[in-house]
Design a protein around this motif. Structure first.
Motif, PDB file in Angstrom:
ATOM      1  N   ILE A   1     -35.861   4.338  20.534  1.00  0.00           N
ATOM      2  CA  ILE A   1     -34.519   4.849  20.834  1.00  0.00           C
ATOM      3  C   ILE A   1     -33.672   3.787  21.533  1.00  0.00           C
ATOM      4  O   ILE A   1     -32.445   3.841  21.525  1.00  0.00           O
ATOM      5  N   LEU A   2     -34.355   2.800  22.122  1.00  0.00           N
ATOM      6  CA  LEU A   2     -33.631   1.739  22.828  1.00  0.00           C
ATOM      7  C   LEU A   2     -32.914   0.793  21.866  1.00  0.00           C
ATOM      8  O   LEU A   2     -32.097  -0.034  22.293  1.00  0.00           O
ATOM      9  N   ASP A   3     -33.208   0.905  20.573  1.00  0.00           N
ATOM     10  CA  ASP A   3     -32.522   0.064  19.587  1.00  0.00           C
ATOM     11  C   ASP A   3     -31.123   0.584  19.256  1.00  0.00           C
ATOM     12  O   ASP A   3     -30.365  -0.078  18.554  1.00  0.00           O
ATOM     13  N   LEU A   4     -30.799   1.792  19.748  1.00  0.00           N
ATOM     14  CA  LEU A   4     -29.486   2.388  19.458  1.00  0.00           C
ATOM     15  C   LEU A   4     -28.469   1.853  20.461  1.00  0.00           C
ATOM     16  O   LEU A   4     -28.031   2.536  21.376  1.00  0.00           O
ATOM     17  N   SER A   5     -28.093   0.601  20.285  1.00  0.00           N
ATOM     18  CA  SER A   5     -27.325  -0.098  21.323  1.00  0.00           C
ATOM     19  C   SER A   5     -25.911   0.433  21.484  1.00  0.00           C
ATOM     20  O   SER A   5     -25.256   0.121  22.480  1.00  0.00           O
ATOM     21  N   TYR A   6     -25.402   1.218  20.525  1.00  0.00           N
ATOM     22  CA  TYR A   6     -24.057   1.777  20.656  1.00  0.00           C
ATOM     23  C   TYR A   6     -24.085   3.238  21.113  1.00  0.00           C
ATOM     24  O   TYR A   6     -23.053   3.908  21.133  1.00  0.00           O
ATOM     25  N   LEU A   7     -25.263   3.717  21.502  1.00  0.00           N
ATOM     26  CA  LEU A   7     -25.406   5.098  21.949  1.00  0.00           C
ATOM     27  C   LEU A   7     -24.615   5.330  23.236  1.00  0.00           C
ATOM     28  O   LEU A   7     -24.716   4.571  24.196  1.00  0.00           O
TER      29      LEU A   7
ATOM     30  N   ALA B   1     -28.575  -1.198  35.708  1.00  0.00           N
ATOM     31  CA  ALA B   1     -27.854  -2.276  35.026  1.00  0.00           C
ATOM     32  C   ALA B   1     -26.891  -1.767  33.964  1.00  0.00           C
ATOM     33  O   ALA B   1     -26.108  -2.539  33.409  1.00  0.00           O
ATOM     34  N   ILE B   2     -26.935  -0.456  33.681  1.00  0.00           N
ATOM     35  CA  ILE B   2     -26.033   0.104  32.663  1.00  0.00           C
ATOM     36  C   ILE B   2     -24.709   0.431  33.350  1.00  0.00           C
ATOM     37  O   ILE B   2     -24.528   1.515  33.922  1.00  0.00           O
ATOM     38  N   SER B   3     -23.763  -0.507  33.334  1.00  0.00           N
ATOM     39  CA  SER B   3     -22.510  -0.348  34.079  1.00  0.00           C
ATOM     40  C   SER B   3     -21.627   0.760  33.527  1.00  0.00           C
ATOM     41  O   SER B   3     -20.786   1.295  34.240  1.00  0.00           O
ATOM     42  N   SER B   4     -21.818   1.126  32.266  1.00  0.00           N
ATOM     43  CA  SER B   4     -20.975   2.160  31.660  1.00  0.00           C
ATOM     44  C   SER B   4     -21.429   3.574  32.009  1.00  0.00           C
ATOM     45  O   SER B   4     -20.713   4.545  31.718  1.00  0.00           O
TER      46      SER B   4
ATOM     47  N   ARG C   1     -24.123   0.639  26.367  1.00  0.00           N
ATOM     48  CA  ARG C   1     -22.887   1.412  26.246  1.00  0.00           C
ATOM     49  C   ARG C   1     -23.082   2.875  26.633  1.00  0.00           C
ATOM     50  O   ARG C   1     -22.192   3.691  26.435  1.00  0.00           O
ATOM     51  N   LEU C   2     -24.252   3.191  27.170  1.00  0.00           N
ATOM     52  CA  LEU C   2     -24.572   4.577  27.515  1.00  0.00           C
ATOM     53  C   LEU C   2     -23.652   5.083  28.621  1.00  0.00           C
ATOM     54  O   LEU C   2     -23.464   4.419  29.638  1.00  0.00           O
ATOM     55  N   GLU C   3     -23.054   6.268  28.398  1.00  0.00           N
ATOM     56  CA  GLU C   3     -22.164   6.875  29.381  1.00  0.00           C
ATOM     57  C   GLU C   3     -22.772   8.132  30.007  1.00  0.00           C
ATOM     58  O   GLU C   3     -22.514   8.441  31.160  1.00  0.00           O
TER      59      GLU C   3
END
Length: 908
Positions: free
Chosen positions: A804-810, A854-857, A833-835
């Motif tokens: 699931i970590l390959d879904l970089s635009y999720l 580290a996920i700033s979004s 890009r996870l919100e």
């Protein structure tokens, strides 16, 4: 003004001179036909096909009385043949019947005194112009225009040493297809010519020296080379003085791609100059001041002319027609208008500066153009108010200031323009007040367009009982305050064929008599975004109506039983109630887009909708419809959008939906539909958006969903679907929204989930898919859930797959309320890009990965009610304890529980 029409002045003058020369007023006898010439005419007739019987008079002995034939009054010789099509209504049935067809017989060469031959506007179906026409050496006038000739223009025409008028204009109106006439060599052109029209004749083969061939024609007064595929225009011309008699020059619609050459300004006899659609570049030269006789100047649609409108154009004493539209002209227009106002000979009638980049305010000198009838300044960047001097332009018939940035007032002096027919002030940011005096004397007004921005205040303060002197045919008023009453000045407008009154503050009832008064002529009826109340009249016929938009008002009562051929009906966001008519297919047989959402319609959705074969959009959401959805759809249907969500529909999803080849958007959510998702839907290969959520559907998630290569959104939430998530779902390459929450789905999250390439790579232009939903729903739905996976509230088990970590635009991942176990993957920071991340109410264990910070979004996080342990990463920005509650082994801020190492450190 249609500039493609051939000038009539020269033509009429030529005919008059010819008749004077051919008619002897002192002769008492009528000419008698010469038998050899009569036989030549009959042979010529036999070669023609005359469907309308135009040549029925061509019988008997006296050919001088035949239609289209003129004989010399003294000698009896045939001197004139005029067989032009009597109908000029191109493409009409009358025109087509009037076309002569067939061949042109060589017998015409036996008419030894023929000086005038007109075969224009006929249909010779690609016939090559006969070479023998060049042997009729007595010809002074030859017109073969618009008669569907093709091939090379014969050089033999150069033998016509007396020819003064030659018209080969080659635009074809034949039903048999376009025909191309060409001239690869122009050296044959007779030097006697005073008029030459080779419009639509392909001159590309004449080479770069084409202009030299025309310079030889020293008697030429009119030259028309419209759309002749000329590729260059020389910047210098040493012998331009040879064209000193030239009065009309038309080089329009060629690819000249050059600046305006200075040699043009040596043609001081020019009265009309047409250079439109020539891709001319650079600024407009001041050399135009030399053309003192110029009446018409058309430089429109060159797209590349720059600089200001030069003031010298305002100084030209004879200029009546000036069209500089569709260029890149900039700066202000003050210099030109000031020069025009000081020109005591100013006679400008037509001025079009539209579609440029001209800015600034309009000066008071505008009002000095007292002869102006057409003024088009639309699609520029003008600001400010309309100058009060507009009231001096008493000849004005059309005023177009639309699509500017005008942010001031509209002066009362506008009301003096008694000749004004068309007033277009739309797409500006007007403010102020409009009084009765603004309209008091506009007795000729037929078209009124006036719009401003919603945040501006433009108010009509007109007495509610005032009856204006005009009767409009078109009205378009938006974002202006007319209401709350529906005033008398609108009630008396019963000749309207187009009505737009959008967001005008009308909160009144509209008399039924007004609807019935406009019913016979109106084509567009738009009253949207007001607060209009009351009912609509029933049983009216609107034979010409195309679009009806009464949306976002307070209309009530039953569906209007209007008989109409309209293709679009918008009644959404009102208070209509009751059932839809069972014969809606008879009342509205051509309906394509039906928007009835957000009303209180009841009863069943009529199956007669299946007989409206052109139906494209059916939008009925948020009503009170009940019963089953119709199951009678046909393969021939163009239906691509269905939204019947938020009703009380029951029964099964009809299998016949699967025969709709164009179906793209299917929204059946929030009903009480039962049974399985029909397998026939896999035939709808163009499906992009499916929402079946909030129903009572059972069975498994279909494996055939992978066949829907365009599928963008799949929402099956809040049903009773079971079984495992099929691996086939991973093969939907454009899927951006997946919501299976609130079902009974079990088993692991499939590892192939990384194959959702649209979310993995962001390759899809999701605006296209979003717009498809908007067209159907008229709302920006689902926009916030793009690139989301919601599998919450099921019976999923196993670990969160690392794939699931390959879904970089999720953007949104919700796996809450399942039985997921194991650790949160340490590489979760790959989801850059996870919100939103919701993993609550599972059985996840281990520590919260430091990489999550580290996920700033990331804006929303819920890890509550799991079996997570250890310290909450200090860099995580979420300070709400509810994010972490229910994890007994978690410690650290924002939870009150201290971590053991913190306690030990304090003790030390």
């Amino acid at each position: 003004m249609d500039l493609k029409l051939k000038p009539s002045f020269f033509f009429s003058s030529f005919i008059l001179i010819f008749l004077l020369n051919s008619f002897d007023s002192g002769s008492a006898s009528t000419p008698k036909c010469i038998s050899t010439e009569r036989q030549a005419l009959l042979t010529f007739k036999q070669s023609l096909t005359d469907l309308s019987g135009r040549l029925s008079s061509w019988s008997g002995q006296d050919c001088c009385n035949w239609t289209g034939v003129l004989c010399d009054a003294r000698t009896g010789h045939v001197v004139n043949i005029d067989l032009r099509n009597p109908s000029q209504a191109v493409n009409s049935d009358e025109y087509k019947r009037g076309c002569l067809r067939g061949k042109i017989h060589q017998s015409l060469t036996r008419l030894k005194f023929l000086s005038y031959l007109d075969l224009s506007s006929n249909d010779f179906n690609g016939l090559v112009i006969p070479e023998f026409i060049g042997h009729i050496v007595t010809l002074r006038y030859l017109n073969l225009s618009s008669s569907s000739f093709s091939g090379e223009v014969p050089a033999s025409l150069g033998s016509l040493s007396k020819l003064e008028f030659l018209d080969l204009y080659a635009e074809s109106f034949s039903d048999s297809g376009p025909f191309a006439l060409r001239a690869s060599d122009l050296k044959w052109l007779p030097s006697s010519l005073t008029y030459l029209n080779m419009g639509y004749v392909n001159l590309s083969g004449a080479g770069e020296t084409w202009l030299q061939d025309f310079i030889r024609l020293t008697k030429l007064k009119e030259l028309h080379l419209f759309n002749s595929e000329l590729k260059n225009l020389p910047l210098s011309l040493s012998s331009s003085a040879n064209l000193k008699l030239l009065e009309v020059l038309d080089l329009s619609e060629n690819s000249l791609s050059s600046p305006i050459p200075n040699w043009l300004f040596d043609l001081t006899s020019l009265r009309k100059l047409f250079l439109r659609w020539d891709f001319l570049q650079g600024s407009i030269p001041s050399g135009f001041k030399n053309l003192k006789l110029l009446e018409t100047l058309d430089l429109s649609n060159n797209l590349g002319l720059t600089g200001e409108v030069p003031s010298v154009l305002g100084e030209l004493p004879q200029l009546k027609y000036l069209d500089l539209s569709a260029n890149e002209l900039n700066g202000q227009v003050n210099g030109f208008l000031d020069a025009s106002s000081k020109n005591k000979y100013n006679s400008l009638v037509f001025l079009d500066l539209s579609s440029n980049k001209i800015a600034g305010t309009l000066p008071e000198s505008l009002g000095a153009l007292r002869n102006l009838q057409i003024l088009d300044l639309s699609s520029n960047s003008f600001t400010g108010s309309i100058p009060s001097s507009i009231g001096n332009m008493l000849s004005l018939k059309k005023l177009d200031l639309s699509f500017n940035a005008m942010n001031g007032n509209i002066p009362e002096t506008l009301g003096k323009l008694a000749e004004l027919v068309d007033l277009d002030l739309m797409a500006n940011t007007w403010e102020g007040v409009l009084l009765k005096s603004h309209f008091a004397n506009l007795r000729s007004l037929k078209s009124l367009r006036l719009t401003t921005e919603p945040n501006r205040s433009l108010v009509f303060k007109v007495p509610s009982t005032w009856v204006p002197p005009f009767r409009l045919e078109l009205i378009n008023i938006e974002n202006c305050q007319i209401g709350p009453k529906f005033p008398m000045w609108l009630q008396v407008q019963t000749k309207l064929n187009s009505v737009t009154l959008r967001n005008t503050g009308i909160a009144d009832t509209i008399p039924h008599s007004w609807f019935s008064g406009i019913a016979s002529n109106v084509t567009y009826l738009i009253l949207a975004d007001n607060r209009i109340k009351g009912t609509l009249p029933q049983n009216l016929a609107f034979p010409n109506l195309n679009t009806i938009d009464l949306s976002s008002n307070s209309f009530q009562g039953p569906f209007p039983l209007w008989k109409t051929k309209a293709t679009e009906l918008r009644l959404y966001e009102n208070n209509f109630s009751g059932p839809l008519p069972l014969n809606i297919n008879v009342l509205m047989p051509r309906m394509e887009k039906l928007y009835l959402f957000h009303n209180s319609f009841t009863g069943s959705i009529p199956s007669s909708l299946c007989e409206v074969s052109g139906l494209q959009i059916l939008s009925l959401r948020n009503n009170r419809f009940s019963g089953s959805f119709p199951n009678c759809w046909h393969r021939s249907f163009m239906l691509y959008g269905i939204d019947v969500s938020e009703n009380s529909l029951s029964g099964e999803i009809p299998a016949s939906l699967g025969v709709l080849p164009s179906l793209s958007v299917l929204l059946l959510n929030q009903n009480a539909l039962q049974g399985r998702i029909p397998d026939t839907l896999q035939n709808c290969s163009g499906l992009t958006n499916i929402d079946l959520g909030g129903n009572k559907l059972t069975g498994k998630v279909p494996s055939w969903l992978s066949k829907l290569s365009s599928l963008f959104m799949l929402r099956l939430q809040s049903n009773s679907l079971d079984g495992q998530i099929p691996d086939g779902l991973c093969r939907a390459p454009n899927l951006h929204i997946l919501d299976l929450s609130g079902n009974k789905v079990s088993g692991p999250v499939p590892k192939c989930i990384s194959n959702l390439t649209a979310i993995a790579r962001g390759t899809t232009n999701f605006e296209v898919f979003q717009n498809l939903v908007f067209v159907v729903t008229r709302a920006r739905k689902y926009q916030e859930t793009v690139n989301s996976i919601n599998l919450s509230g099921n019976n999923l088990s196993g670990e969160i797959p690392a794939e699931i970590l390959d879904l970089s635009y999720l953007r949104i991942l919700n796996l809450s309320r399942n039985s997921m176990a194991g650790r949160i993957p340490g590489g979760i920071s790959k989801l850059g890009r996870l919100e939103t991340l919701d993993l609550s109410r599972n059985r996840l264990s281990g520590a919260i990965p430091e990489s999550l910070a580290a996920i700033s979004s990331l804006q929303k996080l819920n890890l509550s009610y799991n079996k997570l342990e250890g310290r909450i990463p200090m860099l995580l920005k979420f300070e709400d304890p509810s994010v972490y509650i229910g994890n007994e082994l978690l410690c650290g801020k924002p939870l009150p529980k201290k971590c053991p190492q913190d306690v030990n450190r304090r003790m030390l």
